[in-house]
Scaffold this active site. Structure first.
Site, PDB file in Angstrom:
ATOM      1  N   HIS A 106       0.852  -1.198   0.000  1.00 17.05           N
ATOM      2  CA  HIS A 106       0.000   0.000   0.000  1.00 17.05           C
ATOM      3  C   HIS A 106       0.886   1.246   0.000  1.00 17.05           C
ATOM      4  O   HIS A 106       1.276   1.756   1.047  1.00 17.05           O
ATOM      5  CB  HIS A 106      -0.931   0.017   1.229  1.00 17.05           C
ATOM      6  CG  HIS A 106      -1.968   1.103   1.167  1.00 17.05           C
ATOM      7  ND1 HIS A 106      -3.322   0.859   1.239  1.00 17.05           N
ATOM      8  CD2 HIS A 106      -1.849   2.437   1.031  1.00 17.05           C
ATOM      9  CE1 HIS A 106      -3.988   1.986   1.151  1.00 17.05           C
ATOM     10  NE2 HIS A 106      -3.108   2.982   1.035  1.00 17.05           N
ATOM     11  N   HIS A 142      -9.625   1.379  -0.307  1.00 21.23           N
ATOM     12  CA  HIS A 142      -9.449   2.091   0.958  1.00 21.23           C
ATOM     13  C   HIS A 142     -10.806   2.077   1.668  1.00 21.23           C
ATOM     14  O   HIS A 142     -11.832   2.383   1.047  1.00 21.23           O
ATOM     15  CB  HIS A 142      -9.088   3.557   0.727  1.00 21.23           C
ATOM     16  CG  HIS A 142      -7.684   3.819   0.264  1.00 21.23           C
ATOM     17  ND1 HIS A 142      -7.220   3.453  -0.952  1.00 21.23           N
ATOM     18  CD2 HIS A 142      -6.650   4.445   0.889  1.00 21.23           C
ATOM     19  CE1 HIS A 142      -5.946   3.834  -1.083  1.00 21.23           C
ATOM     20  NE2 HIS A 142      -5.570   4.450   0.029  1.00 21.23           N
ATOM     21  N   HIS A 171       1.358   4.898  -2.667  1.00 21.99           N
ATOM     22  CA  HIS A 171       0.879   5.627  -3.849  1.00 21.99           C
ATOM     23  C   HIS A 171       2.064   6.292  -4.548  1.00 21.99           C
ATOM     24  O   HIS A 171       2.815   7.030  -3.894  1.00 21.99           O
ATOM     25  CB  HIS A 171      -0.106   6.727  -3.437  1.00 21.99           C
ATOM     26  CG  HIS A 171      -1.310   6.225  -2.704  1.00 21.99           C
ATOM     27  ND1 HIS A 171      -2.542   6.096  -3.299  1.00 21.99           N
ATOM     28  CD2 HIS A 171      -1.479   5.809  -1.416  1.00 21.99           C
ATOM     29  CE1 HIS A 171      -3.417   5.628  -2.415  1.00 21.99           C
ATOM     30  NE2 HIS A 171      -2.797   5.440  -1.263  1.00 21.99           N
ATOM     31  N   ASP A 176       2.009   4.246   2.689  1.00 24.65           N
ATOM     32  CA  ASP A 176       0.955   5.083   2.091  1.00 24.65           C
ATOM     33  C   ASP A 176       1.527   6.170   1.166  1.00 24.65           C
ATOM     34  O   ASP A 176       1.636   5.956  -0.021  1.00 24.65           O
ATOM     35  CB  ASP A 176       0.067   5.670   3.190  1.00 24.65           C
ATOM     36  CG  ASP A 176      -1.357   5.958   2.737  1.00 24.65           C
ATOM     37  OD1 ASP A 176      -1.703   5.565   1.622  1.00 24.65           O
ATOM     38  OD2 ASP A 176      -2.135   6.558   3.517  1.00 24.65           O
ATOM     39  N   ASP A 177       1.836   7.339   1.735  1.00 24.15           N
ATOM     40  CA  ASP A 177       2.382   8.466   0.955  1.00 24.15           C
ATOM     41  C   ASP A 177       3.623   8.953   1.702  1.00 24.15           C
ATOM     42  O   ASP A 177       3.606  10.038   2.315  1.00 24.15           O
ATOM     43  CB  ASP A 177       1.347   9.592   0.877  1.00 24.15           C
ATOM     44  CG  ASP A 177       0.017   9.106   0.317  1.00 24.15           C
ATOM     45  OD1 ASP A 177      -0.069   8.882  -0.904  1.00 24.15           O
ATOM     46  OD2 ASP A 177      -0.930   8.921   1.107  1.00 24.15           O
ATOM     47  N   GLU A 218     -10.876   4.348   7.069  1.00 29.85           N
ATOM     48  CA  GLU A 218      -9.807   5.284   7.430  1.00 29.85           C
ATOM     49  C   GLU A 218     -10.467   6.507   8.072  1.00 29.85           C
ATOM     50  O   GLU A 218     -10.207   6.828   9.229  1.00 29.85           O
ATOM     51  CB  GLU A 218      -9.016   5.665   6.161  1.00 29.85           C
ATOM     52  CG  GLU A 218      -7.912   6.695   6.385  1.00 29.85           C
ATOM     53  CD  GLU A 218      -7.268   7.155   5.060  1.00 29.85           C
ATOM     54  OE1 GLU A 218      -7.885   7.001   3.995  1.00 29.85           O
ATOM     55  OE2 GLU A 218      -6.143   7.694   5.123  1.00 29.85           O
TER      56      GLU A 218
HETATM   57  N1  ADE Z   1      -4.755   8.636  -1.761  1.00 29.69           N
HETATM   58  C1  ADE Z   1      -3.508   8.807  -1.332  1.00 29.69           C
HETATM   59  N2  ADE Z   1      -3.423   8.579  -0.013  1.00 29.69           N
HETATM   60  C2  ADE Z   1      -4.665   8.249   0.411  1.00 29.69           C
HETATM   61  C3  ADE Z   1      -5.220   7.902   1.652  1.00 29.69           C
HETATM   62  N3  ADE Z   1      -4.491   7.837   2.763  1.00 29.69           N
HETATM   63  N4  ADE Z   1      -6.541   7.646   1.702  1.00 29.69           N
HETATM   64  C4  ADE Z   1      -7.289   7.698   0.597  1.00 29.69           C
HETATM   65  N5  ADE Z   1      -6.818   8.026  -0.602  1.00 29.69           N
HETATM   66  C5  ADE Z   1      -5.518   8.291  -0.701  1.00 29.69           C
HETATM   67 ZN    ZN Z   2      -3.565   4.967   0.653  1.00 34.61          ZN
END
Ligand code: ADE
Ligand code: ZN
Length: 347
Positions: free
Chosen positions: A27, A207, A29, A288-289, A210
Site C-alpha cells: 500500500h 481504501h 501511492h 501510504d504516501d 480510514e
Molecule cells: N490517496 C492517497 N493517499 C490516500 C489515503 N491515505 N486515503 C485515501 N486516498 C488516498
Molecule cells: Zn492509501
C-alpha cells in the site's frame, strides 16, 4: 508533530534488523511517494502555479489538519505531474528509495482518475513497463501497479477500468483500487465497476475504514468484494467486524504514520494495529504516501517497535505482507526462501 505514544526505546540490534530485513509493501501511492522538492521542480517545469512562494513554504503546507486538507495538497501535487517523462522521473526516484529500504517487491497505487486526460494511455503504460524492467534489472525489485478510482469523481470509473485492462494486457497492472474521500462516496457507488473488474479477472482492493467507520469496511467487503482493505483501522469500533476479519483473514493494509498525521489515530494513543493484531486480524505494515507523512517503510516498523511490538511480531507482520500480496504461488515460494534465510540468520 510528535507521536506521544512512543514509549519503548529500541535496541540498536532491532533498529538494524528492521532496516535490513527484506520487505514487501502493498500500500503505497506513486504520486504520494513523490517528495515536496520533486513536486516543486515539476511545477516549475510544467508552469503550474502552486499556492506557495518558495519551496520551504510549499513544504510547510505538508502539516495536515485532517484528511480533507491532505487531499487538497495531494490534488495540487498531482496537478504538477503533467508529462510521461514526469512519471518516468518519479518512478526512478521511487525505485531508488524502495531499494534503500530493502523492499524486494511492491504493489503501487496510481491515482488513475487524474492520469486519464493527460497523455495517451499506451505512452504512460510504456513508462510503467519500463519502470518494472528497470526495477528488476537495476535493483532486483519486483514491481506492479494498481490504478485506483478517485471516489469524488465516480464518473471516471469505467475509463479507469479500460485503462487498467489495457495495462493488464501489457503485464503492468494487476488490479483495481479505490482512493480519495471516503465520506460522502460510499462503496455502493462503485459496485458496478468492481463487479466488471472481477469478471475480467482483476484483483480488487479498496481504501475503507480510514475516515469513515465500520459501515464503510462492510461495504467494501460485501458490495465490492475487496480482497484487501486499505487502512481498515476503524474496524476496532465493531466487534462483529473484528471477528469477521479474523475469521476470513482478509488482510488490512495498515499505514500507522499516515493515520497519526491525518488525525485518524490520536497522537497520545497507541496505534489501532495493536488491537487488530490482538484480535487475530491479518495486518500488514505500509507507508501510504511516505514523504508527505515524513516516513518511510522502515520507520513504520520502527514506530511499532517503539510501541512495544516484539521482533517476532514485527517479523510476522512482514511475512503477512508477502502472503497478502498478489504474487503467484511460485513467486511467493522464491521470496519465502529469502525471508527464511534472513530470519535464520537473525535468530
Ligand atoms: N490517496 C492517497 N493517499 C490516500 C489515503 N491515505 N486515503 C485515501 N486516498 C488516498
Ligand atoms: Zn492509501
Amino acid at each position: 508533530m510528535t507521536i506521544i505514544y512512543e514509549n519503548t526505546s529500541i535496541s540498536p540490534e532491532i533498529n538494524k534488523r528492521l532496516w535490513e530485513m527484506p520487505k514487501v509493501e502493498i500500500h503505497v501511492h506513486l504520486e504520494g511517494a513523490t517528495d515536496a522538492a520533486t513536486v516543486w521542480k515539476l511545477a516549475k517545469r510544467n508552469k503550474v502555479t502552486l499556492p506557495a512562494a518558495t519551496l520551504e513554504e510549499w513544504q510547510g503546507m505538508y502539516a495536515f489538519r485532517d484528511f480533507d486538507h491532505f487531499l487538497d495538497i495531494y490534488l495540487l501535487a498531482t496537478q504538477c505531474m503533467q508529462t510521461v517523462d514526469d512519471f518516468a522521473f518519479m518512478l526512478n526516484r521511487f525505485l531508488a528509495e524502495q531499494a534503500r529500504q530493502n523492499v524486494r517487491y511492491c504493489e503501487v497505487f496510481l491515482s488513475a482518475s487524474f492520469i486519464l486526460d493527460k497523455f495517451p494511455q499506451d505512452e504512460v503504460i510504456a513508462v510503467f513497463a519500463e519502470g518494472i524492467k528497470r526495477g528488476k534489472e537495476k535493483y532486483d525489485i519486483g514491481l506492479c501497479f494498481i490504478p485506483d478510482i478517485a471516489r469524488h469523481i465516480p464518473e471516471t470509473r469505467y475509463r479507469v477500468l479500460d485503462f487498467i485492462l489495457e495495462g493488464r494486457d501489457a503485464g503492468v497492472f494487476i488490479g483495481l483500487g479505490l482512493g480519495g474521500p471516503e465520506a460522502g462516496y460510499p462503496p455502493e457507488l462503485f459496485a458496478d465497476v468492481y463487479e466488471e473488474a472481477r469478471r475480467q479477472g482483476l484483483h480488487v482492493v479498496a481504501h475503507a475504514g480510514e475516515v469513515v467507520g465500520p459501515e464503510s469496511i462492510w461495504g467494501a467487503l460485501n458490495k465490492l468484494k475487496a480482497e484487501r482493505i486499505g487502512h481498515g483501522v476503524r474496524s476496532v469500533d465493531d466487534p462483529k467486524l473484528l471477528e469477521y476479519l479474523a475469521e476470513t483473514q482478509i488482510p488490512l493494509e495498515v499505514c500507522p504514520h499516515s493515520n497519526y498525521r491525518l488525525k485518524v489515530t490520536p497522537l497520545d494513543e497507541p496505534h489501532q494495529i495493536r488491537k487488530l493484531v490482538d484480535a487475530g486480524v491479518c495486518c500488514t505494515v505500509n507507508s501510504d504516501d511516505p514523504p508527505m507523512f515524513s516516513t518511510d517503510l522502515t520507520s513504520e516498523y520502527l514506530l511499532l517497535a517503539k510501541q512495544g511490538f516484539s521482533w517476532i511480531e514485527l517479523w510476522q507482520l512482514n511475512r503477512n505482507a508477502l502472503e497478502a500480496s498478489f504474487l503467484s504461488e511460485a513467486e511467493k515460494v522464491k521470496y519465502r526462501a529469502e525471508w527464511d534465510a534472513f530470519y535464520a540468520m537473525e535468530k
